[in-house]
Design an enzyme around this catalytic site. Structure first.
Site, PDB file in Angstrom:
ATOM      1  N   GLU A 164      14.738  12.425  24.317  1.00  0.00           N
ATOM      2  CA  GLU A 164      15.322  11.296  23.602  1.00  0.00           C
ATOM      3  C   GLU A 164      16.848  11.301  23.576  1.00  0.00           C
ATOM      4  O   GLU A 164      17.476  10.253  23.613  1.00  0.00           O
ATOM      5  CB  GLU A 164      14.793  11.259  22.158  1.00  0.00           C
ATOM      6  CG  GLU A 164      13.303  10.983  22.039  1.00  0.00           C
ATOM      7  CD  GLU A 164      12.921   9.585  22.497  1.00  0.00           C
ATOM      8  OE1 GLU A 164      13.788   8.682  22.469  1.00  0.00           O
ATOM      9  OE2 GLU A 164      11.760   9.400  22.895  1.00  0.00           O
ATOM     10  N   SER A 172     -32.996   6.861 -25.361  1.00  0.00           N
ATOM     11  CA  SER A 172     -32.831   7.628 -26.603  1.00  0.00           C
ATOM     12  C   SER A 172     -31.644   8.580 -26.582  1.00  0.00           C
ATOM     13  O   SER A 172     -31.340   9.203 -27.606  1.00  0.00           O
ATOM     14  CB  SER A 172     -34.105   8.424 -26.888  1.00  0.00           C
ATOM     15  OG  SER A 172     -35.177   7.554 -27.194  1.00  0.00           O
TER      16      SER A 172
END
Length: 650
Positions: free
Chosen positions: A126, A399
């Protein structure tokens, strides 16, 4: 493998190709001419001042400089701009990655955590002169501009690493010469503000490597399953080559193009002395046989992970989360694995009773930590709607709701476990019931005469619970449930105590944890700690309980629910734990057997279990003690195997 030709030969071929175009296409773009004339002048102007600009070009350069730099972004912001990063969820040990999610899969790392070979590979392909120039290379720009001018196309960019960083973070992607000039000016200013290593670090954390991987750390993890600090020459050269065109050089979908590009990187590394020819050849050869770990996101225990993600977004907001967080969750992997295995095994055993799903939640009630969360039999089973997290979905509790009624009664100091009640047929005015009267029945369809509240709760008889709710007031029972953490809709009807409303398993388990915690409530949490990407602690679990019910009330509920002898008439020894371990437990079964519940706790752990079908279809007589009860019992027995019995505090 045949080496790819060097870049200069590729450019030469492009020159030849474009040279064959008809003369009518060979117009000279004015922007290119301007760039050629101004590049050197801008370089001198931005670095040394106007007075040293080239003779005959100084005035033009000064004017161009004024035009180009108008309304430029602040280059100082390049180092302070927040960027999206990965948020990662780990188990309680920090060793097991559970889930990661992101807007951009990015994990920022300091330059010291990027292996030198990766840095060198990036520079080689690069910007080999990165540590020599001042943000841009005038000669390279002139050469690129001349080539672009001659061929009326972009055949060379000549952007340095600094220019690429500026373009990504401060400018748009428009392809104009003015934008290029602005990029040059900004690159020069950035180089004045930041050291070279800092610029390279920002670049490596910013660039896109394809497959949703932004930054070198995310790329290393995505492609190779390792950190950027551990990359070798073959891996580093392959990654460095992706930046120019990630989709074109994708090693997963287009490996030949990726290998050819890697060869260019290796040739440049050899040219600049960052690799030997032998090492480069070996790296290229090894790349041909490499496999890639390309999985967008490996998620473990998806119901817990998604639950934790939702809570994280709720607590910190999407803007904070998108910047990346490291989350140490409360999940105990061993406990989670145990819970999943037991749920699946038990559901498989009773499938003949028309049941296909189950859920389990385990919480340390002393801290509020969610240690295990099984949302369904199988998250990926579409036939049972496995993606529905039943632990957080409203279901009727049967319950298992009764302890809230008894806690309300005990808190009045008018009722006690030894108080007596007559269990006999009753008829209560209720306009919502058929005929305008509510006539409850016991589960065993029998009446038990005069009994104590201890016996009524331990054996889950319905008539005493309905009478008790009527005596203390339905709204007071709802208030108690709210104090204990129940947030769902609770209807003010006589059958509320029998489970007429809907609740969530997670909330019910947490509510029972208040009984176990002597009346103190802690919000359930999936987090131990949360830190941002800079390592700053945003959250650390510090349990801060609130007193919701009297400790005497909590003790009485615990004393009844842990009384094995008191529940013998209805349950026998079905709910008894191994080695006579102490635990308080309550079951619940809804009408038509649509929901089977068991919730219970020891002095250090509360566990809630649900069994049923996600579509609410009825099971074949799967009561709470026989469906959810076996899962609860097995989980507690295995979790505490070999440990001494704990007693509830008095």
């Amino acid at each position: 493998m045949r080496p790819a030709p060097p870049q200069r030969l590729i450019i030469h071929r492009r020159v030849s190709r474009y040279a064959k175009r008809p003369p009518r296409l060979r117009r000279r773009p004015r922007g290119a001419i301007a760039l050629i004339l101004l590049s050197v002048n801008l370089f001198l102007f931005t670095t040394m001042g106007c007075t040293t600009a080239l003779v005959g070009g100084g005035v033009a350069a000064a004017h161009a400089y004024t035009q180009v730099t108008r309304d430029l972004p602040d280059p100082d912001s390049i180092g302070s701009q927040p960027v999206p990063q990965v948020t990662q969820l780990y188990d309680r040990t920090g060793q097991h990655l559970l889930y990661e999610f992101y807007e951009e899969r990015r994990i920022n790392v300091p330059l010291r955590d990027v292996t030198p070979i990766m840095q060198q590979a990036t520079l080689a392909i690069e910007d080999a002169k990165f540590y020599e120039h001042r943000g841009f290379d005038p000669l390279s720009i002139l050469r690129a501009a001349w080539l672009n001018y001659r061929h009326q196309d972009t055949v060379s960019g000549a952007s340095t690493i600094t220019q690429q960083l500026v373009k990504r973070m401060l400018l748009s992607d428009e392809q104009t010469y003015i934008r290029k000039l602005r990029e040059i000016v900004l690159a020069s200013r950035v180089e004045m503000l930041y050291p070279k290593d800092t610029i390279l670090e920002m670049y490596l954390n910013q660039v896109y490597y394809g497959n949703q991987a932004y930054g070198v750390e995310a790329a290393a993890l995505s492609y190779f399953g390792k950190s950027a600090r551990d990359l070798d020459l073959a891996e580093a050269s392959l990654l460095a080559g992706l930046v120019q065109a990630p989709s074109l050089y994708d090693p997963v979908r287009n490996p030949n193009a990726a290998f050819d590009r890697q060869q260019q990187v290796l040739e440049q590394m050899v040219k600049h002395g960052w690799a030997t020819a032998e090492d480069a050849a070996a790296a290229a050869e090894r790349t041909r046989s490499m496999t890639y770990r390309m999985q967008e996101s490996n998620i473990r225990y998806p119901h817990f992970s998604f639950f934790a993600k939702d809570k994280l977004l709720e607590k910190f907001g999407p803007d904070q989360v998108r910047l990346g967080l490291k989350v140490i969750t409360t999940l105990d992997v061993d406990m989670q694995e145990r819970a999943e295995e037991i749920v699946r095994r038990r559901i498989d055993e009773i499938r003949w009773q028309k049941v296909n799903n189950g859920s389990l939640v385990a919480i340390d009630h002393r801290t509020g930590e969610v240690l295990a969360l099984v949302g369904s039999y199988d998250f990926y089973d579409e036939a049972i709607d496995g993606r529905v997290n039943v632990a957080t979905a409203p279901r009727q509790p049967g319950s298992s709701f009764k302890p809230f009624t008894y806690a309300t009664a005990f808190a009045t100091r008018r009722f006690f476990p030894g108080s007596q009640v007559v269990d006999e047929p009753i008829s209560m005015r209720d306009f919502g019931s058929p005929g305008g009267f509510y006539r409850p029945l016991n589960y065993d369809l029998r009446w038990h005469g005069t009994i104590t509240l201890r016996g009524a709760l331990a054996n889950s008889y319905n008539i005493p619970a309905v009478l008790l709710q009527d005596a203390v007031g339905t709204q007071n029972v709802i208030t108690t449930a709210r104090k204990l953490g129940i947030s769902t809709e609770l209807p003010a009807v006589p059958s509320l105590t029998l489970g007429a409303g809907t609740v969530k398993l997670l909330e019910m388990t947490g509510a029972y944890g208040v009984f176990a915690n002597q009346g103190q409530r802690l919000d359930t949490t999936p987090f131990l700690s949360v830190t941002d990407q800079e390592g700053r602690t945003l959250y650390q679990l510090q349990p801060d309980p609130d007193r919701e019910i009297w400790p005497e009330t909590a003790f009485l509920i615990t004393d009844v629910l842990s009384d094995r002898n008191a529940r013998r008439p209805a349950f026998g020894n079905v709910l008894d734990l191994a080695a006579n371990r102490t635990a308080a437990v309550k079951t619940g079964t809804t009408n038509d057997y649509k929901d089977s519940w068991t919730i219970g706790y020891t002095p250090s752990l509360v566990v809630g279990v649900w069994v049923g079908n996600t579509d609410n279809s009825p099971m074949l007589q799967v009561a709470g003690s026989l469906g959810a009860g076996y899962i609860w019992k097995d989980f507690i027995d295995q979790t505490f195997a070999g440990q001494p019995d704990e007693k509830f505090p008095v």
